[in-house]
Design a protein around this motif. Structure first.
Motif, PDB file in Angstrom:
ATOM      1  N   ALA A  68       0.872  -1.174   0.000  1.00 32.38           N
ATOM      2  CA  ALA A  68       0.000   0.000   0.000  1.00 32.38           C
ATOM      3  C   ALA A  68       0.908   1.222   0.000  1.00 32.38           C
ATOM      4  O   ALA A  68       1.755   1.372   0.876  1.00 32.38           O
ATOM      5  CB  ALA A  68      -0.907   0.010   1.232  1.00 32.38           C
ATOM      6  N   ILE A  69       0.741   2.084  -1.011  1.00 33.45           N
ATOM      7  CA  ILE A  69       1.618   3.239  -1.154  1.00 33.45           C
ATOM      8  C   ILE A  69       0.824   4.533  -1.247  1.00 33.45           C
ATOM      9  O   ILE A  69      -0.347   4.533  -1.630  1.00 33.45           O
ATOM     10  CB  ILE A  69       2.528   3.106  -2.393  1.00 33.45           C
ATOM     11  CG1 ILE A  69       1.712   2.914  -3.677  1.00 33.45           C
ATOM     12  CG2 ILE A  69       3.527   1.971  -2.202  1.00 33.45           C
ATOM     13  CD1 ILE A  69       2.543   2.895  -4.959  1.00 33.45           C
ATOM     14  N   THR A  70       1.493   5.619  -0.886  1.00 30.16           N
ATOM     15  CA  THR A  70       0.935   6.962  -0.962  1.00 30.16           C
ATOM     16  C   THR A  70       2.044   7.902  -1.423  1.00 30.16           C
ATOM     17  O   THR A  70       3.195   7.732  -1.022  1.00 30.16           O
ATOM     18  CB  THR A  70       0.429   7.427   0.418  1.00 30.16           C
ATOM     19  OG1 THR A  70      -0.506   6.472   0.920  1.00 30.16           O
ATOM     20  CG2 THR A  70      -0.241   8.777   0.354  1.00 30.16           C
ATOM     21  N   TRP A  71       1.706   8.868  -2.227  1.00 33.55           N
ATOM     22  CA  TRP A  71       2.664   9.878  -2.675  1.00 33.55           C
ATOM     23  C   TRP A  71       2.546  11.082  -1.754  1.00 33.55           C
ATOM     24  O   TRP A  71       1.440  11.562  -1.502  1.00 33.55           O
ATOM     25  CB  TRP A  71       2.393  10.290  -4.118  1.00 33.55           C
ATOM     26  CG  TRP A  71       2.238   9.115  -5.017  1.00 33.55           C
ATOM     27  CD1 TRP A  71       1.092   8.688  -5.618  1.00 33.55           C
ATOM     28  CD2 TRP A  71       3.245   8.169  -5.375  1.00 33.55           C
ATOM     29  NE1 TRP A  71       1.336   7.544  -6.336  1.00 33.55           N
ATOM     30  CE2 TRP A  71       2.656   7.200  -6.208  1.00 33.55           C
ATOM     31  CE3 TRP A  71       4.592   8.035  -5.070  1.00 33.55           C
ATOM     32  CZ2 TRP A  71       3.361   6.130  -6.747  1.00 33.55           C
ATOM     33  CZ3 TRP A  71       5.301   6.974  -5.605  1.00 33.55           C
ATOM     34  CH2 TRP A  71       4.683   6.041  -6.430  1.00 33.55           C
ATOM     35  N   VAL A  72       3.670  11.554  -1.247  1.00 33.42           N
ATOM     36  CA  VAL A  72       3.663  12.706  -0.342  1.00 33.42           C
ATOM     37  C   VAL A  72       4.752  13.698  -0.740  1.00 33.42           C
ATOM     38  O   VAL A  72       5.721  13.341  -1.416  1.00 33.42           O
ATOM     39  CB  VAL A  72       3.840  12.284   1.140  1.00 33.42           C
ATOM     40  CG1 VAL A  72       2.675  11.451   1.618  1.00 33.42           C
ATOM     41  CG2 VAL A  72       5.134  11.540   1.349  1.00 33.42           C
ATOM     42  N   PHE A  73       4.562  14.937  -0.308  1.00 34.66           N
ATOM     43  CA  PHE A  73       5.534  15.989  -0.547  1.00 34.66           C
ATOM     44  C   PHE A  73       6.154  16.399   0.776  1.00 34.66           C
ATOM     45  O   PHE A  73       5.461  16.520   1.785  1.00 34.66           O
ATOM     46  CB  PHE A  73       4.876  17.203  -1.211  1.00 34.66           C
ATOM     47  CG  PHE A  73       4.471  16.942  -2.624  1.00 34.66           C
ATOM     48  CD1 PHE A  73       5.395  17.049  -3.653  1.00 34.66           C
ATOM     49  CD2 PHE A  73       3.180  16.573  -2.924  1.00 34.66           C
ATOM     50  CE1 PHE A  73       5.025  16.793  -4.967  1.00 34.66           C
ATOM     51  CE2 PHE A  73       2.802  16.318  -4.234  1.00 34.66           C
ATOM     52  CZ  PHE A  73       3.731  16.431  -5.257  1.00 34.66           C
ATOM     53  N   ALA A 114       7.948   4.747  -8.015  1.00 37.02           N
ATOM     54  CA  ALA A 114       8.439   5.923  -7.280  1.00 37.02           C
ATOM     55  C   ALA A 114       9.393   6.736  -8.153  1.00 37.02           C
ATOM     56  O   ALA A 114       9.284   7.972  -8.221  1.00 37.02           O
ATOM     57  CB  ALA A 114       9.115   5.488  -5.987  1.00 37.02           C
ATOM     58  N   VAL A 115      10.311   6.074  -8.823  1.00 39.35           N
ATOM     59  CA  VAL A 115      11.251   6.766  -9.704  1.00 39.35           C
ATOM     60  C   VAL A 115      10.482   7.475 -10.832  1.00 39.35           C
ATOM     61  O   VAL A 115      10.730   8.641 -11.143  1.00 39.35           O
ATOM     62  CB  VAL A 115      12.306   5.788 -10.262  1.00 39.35           C
ATOM     63  CG1 VAL A 115      13.105   6.418 -11.396  1.00 39.35           C
ATOM     64  CG2 VAL A 115      13.235   5.313  -9.143  1.00 39.35           C
ATOM     65  N   ALA A 116       9.511   6.790 -11.424  1.00 37.26           N
ATOM     66  CA  ALA A 116       8.712   7.375 -12.500  1.00 37.26           C
ATOM     67  C   ALA A 116       7.909   8.584 -12.023  1.00 37.26           C
ATOM     68  O   ALA A 116       7.645   9.510 -12.799  1.00 37.26           O
ATOM     69  CB  ALA A 116       7.774   6.321 -13.098  1.00 37.26           C
ATOM     70  N   GLN A 117       7.535   8.590 -10.732  1.00 33.35           N
ATOM     71  CA  GLN A 117       6.770   9.693 -10.158  1.00 33.35           C
ATOM     72  C   GLN A 117       7.670  10.841  -9.674  1.00 33.35           C
ATOM     73  O   GLN A 117       7.193  11.807  -9.103  1.00 33.35           O
ATOM     74  CB  GLN A 117       5.925   9.191  -8.978  1.00 33.35           C
ATOM     75  CG  GLN A 117       4.787   8.295  -9.377  1.00 33.35           C
ATOM     76  CD  GLN A 117       3.670   9.056 -10.048  1.00 33.35           C
ATOM     77  OE1 GLN A 117       3.336  10.173  -9.683  1.00 33.35           O
ATOM     78  NE2 GLN A 117       3.085   8.448 -11.064  1.00 33.35           N
ATOM     79  N   GLY A 118       8.980  10.700  -9.859  1.00 30.10           N
ATOM     80  CA  GLY A 118       9.910  11.756  -9.451  1.00 30.10           C
ATOM     81  C   GLY A 118      10.290  11.719  -7.984  1.00 30.10           C
ATOM     82  O   GLY A 118      10.778  12.711  -7.446  1.00 30.10           O
ATOM     83  N   CYS A 119      10.086  10.580  -7.349  1.00 34.32           N
ATOM     84  CA  CYS A 119      10.431  10.451  -5.927  1.00 34.32           C
ATOM     85  C   CYS A 119      11.928  10.206  -5.768  1.00 34.32           C
ATOM     86  O   CYS A 119      12.548   9.557  -6.599  1.00 34.32           O
ATOM     87  CB  CYS A 119       9.678   9.282  -5.295  1.00 34.32           C
ATOM     88  SG  CYS A 119       7.891   9.491  -5.310  1.00 34.32           S
TER      89      CYS A 119
END
Length: 168
Positions: A68-73, A114-119
């Motif tokens: 389960a993942i979430t994108w955060v800033f 994550a890499v594709a999302q710029g993380c």
């Protein structure tokens, strides 16, 4: 082994896995599958949910692992290359499928996304007593963040704090 976002055809199998996950964290406690289904559809997969559920499956219907993942800033790193990261809320592989590559496949999928999302990083908690999980994560090249601790606020302290009124 196939890894991707959960499909509707996999919901029943995912419910089985989530029930096993519940037992893992709650010393063998059982949970009704209808309650798990309600939570899965009404919260975890609902429109507006911050989570994405990634599953490892042996066929089109049989889920053997979950991430389960979430994108955060970040609130403290403002540089474009540092500001976005992936929060891994959970990684779990069914007991009968561990050490067969599902966990690594899930983590590789999450890392690629994550890499594709710029993380620039992935962060996650791990139960301190989960020696096997810790060894797995360290085998991936992850390291323990020594300066971080995890805290939890439960009732009744949660309600007491919620009732606090700041001085005027």
């Amino acid at each position: 082994m196939h890894v991707d976002l959960v499909s509707e055809a996999q919901h029943d199998s995912l419910i089985e896995l989530l029930a096993e996950l519940h037992a893992f964290y709650n010393e063998g406690a059982r949970v009704p599958h209808d309650l798990v289904r309600e939570h899965l559809l009404g919260n975890l997969l609902a429109p507006g949910s911050p989570h994405q559920l990634v599953v490892a499956s042996t066929d089109a219907h049989t889920v053997v692992g979950l991430a389960a993942i979430t994108w955060v800033f970040s609130l403290v790193d403002f540089a474009p290359a540092q500001r976005r990261h992936c929060q891994l809320k959970e990684l779990y592989v069914k007991s009968g499928h561990r050490s067969a590559g599902a966990g690594r496949a899930l983590m590789a999928w999450v890392a690629a996304r994550a890499v594709a999302q710029g993380c620039h990083r992935i962060d996650w908690p791990v139960k301190a007593t989960n020696a096997r999980g810790i060894a797995f994560y360290e085998g991936l090249g992850a390291f323990r963040v020594a300066e971080r601790l995890s805290y939890r606020l439960l009732q009744p302290a949660l309600g007491e704090l919620a009732a606090f009124t700041a001085p005027a």
